[in-house]
Design an enzyme around this catalytic site. Sequence first.
Site, mmCIF file in Angstrom:
data_model
loop_
_atom_site.group_PDB
_atom_site.id
_atom_site.type_symbol
_atom_site.label_atom_id
_atom_site.label_comp_id
_atom_site.label_asym_id
_atom_site.label_seq_id
_atom_site.Cartn_x
_atom_site.Cartn_y
_atom_site.Cartn_z
ATOM 1 N N PHE A 139 -30.979 25.824 126.311
ATOM 2 C CA PHE A 139 -31.797 26.952 125.880
ATOM 3 C C PHE A 139 -33.242 26.792 126.336
ATOM 4 C CE2 PHE A 139 -33.934 29.049 122.021
ATOM 5 C CZ PHE A 139 -33.725 30.341 122.475
ATOM 6 N N SER A 194 -27.055 20.355 125.431
ATOM 7 C CA SER A 194 -27.238 21.402 124.426
ATOM 8 C C SER A 194 -26.304 22.576 124.709
ATOM 9 C CB SER A 194 -28.708 21.811 124.385
ATOM 10 O OG SER A 194 -28.985 22.583 123.241
ATOM 11 N N LEU A 195 -26.822 23.775 124.951
ATOM 12 C CA LEU A 195 -25.955 24.894 125.306
ATOM 13 C C LEU A 195 -25.172 24.615 126.579
ATOM 14 C CD1 LEU A 195 -28.095 28.115 124.599
ATOM 15 C CD2 LEU A 195 -26.257 27.149 123.213
ATOM 16 N N ASP A 204 -25.600 15.862 123.513
ATOM 17 C CA ASP A 204 -25.994 16.490 122.248
ATOM 18 C C ASP A 204 -25.682 17.985 122.262
ATOM 19 O OD1 ASP A 204 -26.886 15.787 119.686
ATOM 20 O OD2 ASP A 204 -28.798 16.772 120.019
ATOM 21 N N HIS A 220 -33.131 15.492 120.041
ATOM 22 C CA HIS A 220 -32.236 16.284 120.884
ATOM 23 C C HIS A 220 -32.333 15.844 122.343
ATOM 24 C CE1 HIS A 220 -29.556 19.593 121.353
ATOM 25 N NE2 HIS A 220 -30.404 20.431 121.945
#
Length: 491
Positions: free
Chosen positions: A106, A182-183, A206, A290
């Site tokens: 993101f 992430s995404l 993550d 993150h």
Amino acid sequence: MESRRRPVILLALVALTNIVHLTKGADEVCYTPLGCFSTEPPFGISLQRPLVLNPQSPGVIGTVFKLFTRESPSQSIDLPAIRVDNINDVWTGLKVRPVKFIVHGFLEDTDKDSWLRTLKTEILLQGYYHVIIVDWSEGNKPPYTLATANTRVVGAQIAHLIQKLEESFGIQPSDMHIIGHSLGSHIAGYAGERTYGRLGRITGLDPAGPYFENTDIRVRLDPSDARFVDVIHTDGRSLLLLGLGTLQPMGHYDFYPNLGHEMPGCQYFPIKDILELGMRGAAREGACNHARSVKYFIESVNVKFPYTAYPCSGEEDFVSGKCRTCSTQGCARMGFHAKPINELIQKYYLTTSDSEPFCQYHWEVFIKLSSQPTFSEKGIIEVNVATYSGVIKSVKSSNNPISLTNNQVVHVSLIDPVDIGSIATVSVRWKKEFSILDTLGGWFGKKPKKIYIDAVGVYSAENNEKVIFCARDEALEDDKTTLLLTQNQIC
């Protein structure tokens, strides 16, 4: 705990992006040649997904595949995703080599987020690969709900490229590895799903928790998306505490460095993390926990450290020391060099440093207290471990006094960035916590109390070796050191 996680972070992420997008279009959109994308279940509105949007068109998302090779390590050869059918005109004569995809999350930008190019460079130094950075930075902007919808299109675009790489150049999906943060982790999952289990490997760094945690496996990354799926969890805090990742297992091997949350060296400022996520992106210093998954993975590519991780059923067992050996299942290596060592789906735990190098060598110290005579005390045990090369390392049972009783086994971890070598001797020192009663006893001439130890063991995770020093009910007096020399496998 899981039930508390879901709604708060979703509201926080939507609200803190300062954009509210409430427009709902048709239940399905179709984009040639990628197919159709529906907002019906399992992608429909749910507790995990209170607002559901259709993905934007490929033209709006603007995905670009940036190819780097050993021959062109610094300058990318760009292929827009909407031109993948013309791949032979852009990537002419591509050599048959393993392919590593890198997919960001993101709000990240391939021009501004240096980790993407740093990882690309490390991979090209490590071996003969093609590295493709997937740039979908036109489609990863707020609102978060729209960015999550767009991940489905980007995953389909990667799957379409995989098909063309096989058809045009003979590169097999089994030789392809998607690394997503992430995404990007869930994008990798969508791409893998569309290759029907033929993709060699997916690494989830993550994986994003909001809108994905506790959803149907078709919505998120899961083990069926590739032959080997490994996941590194670093920001799995409760969503009430604004964790950006997830603790939910999503791979064949799920790695939980430092229990998968609260990374050493990261300060906890949840609101600041969310705000900086919105301003800077998911893998920058603002969202420290993150971002650590990315740093760990980058470091793992070319350093000598093995990132050894213990097989363990859960956080409590690891904290209590019940699974700090490689056991019959074997330890696994976290990061770039992770490989399946058995057919099991397994969780792995390890400890890292608070700064680079993050990877550490691990020794587990086991202090077996005697069964006789009976005693019950409170204090701190300190063990000095000496190697044949003269290196001495010290560890304590804890920073605060603990209860010490018969037959108890005290577990202490020793980590160090250097392999200290074979263990020659250990010495043990006990520091009693004194109470008022102990002081009164001293006035009346009572003998000082003791604890008794049966053995001390030191286990090296990296070498899977244990040495045991027999004490045979040795008495330890307060604040006195006992040296143990005798090594044996049975005491």
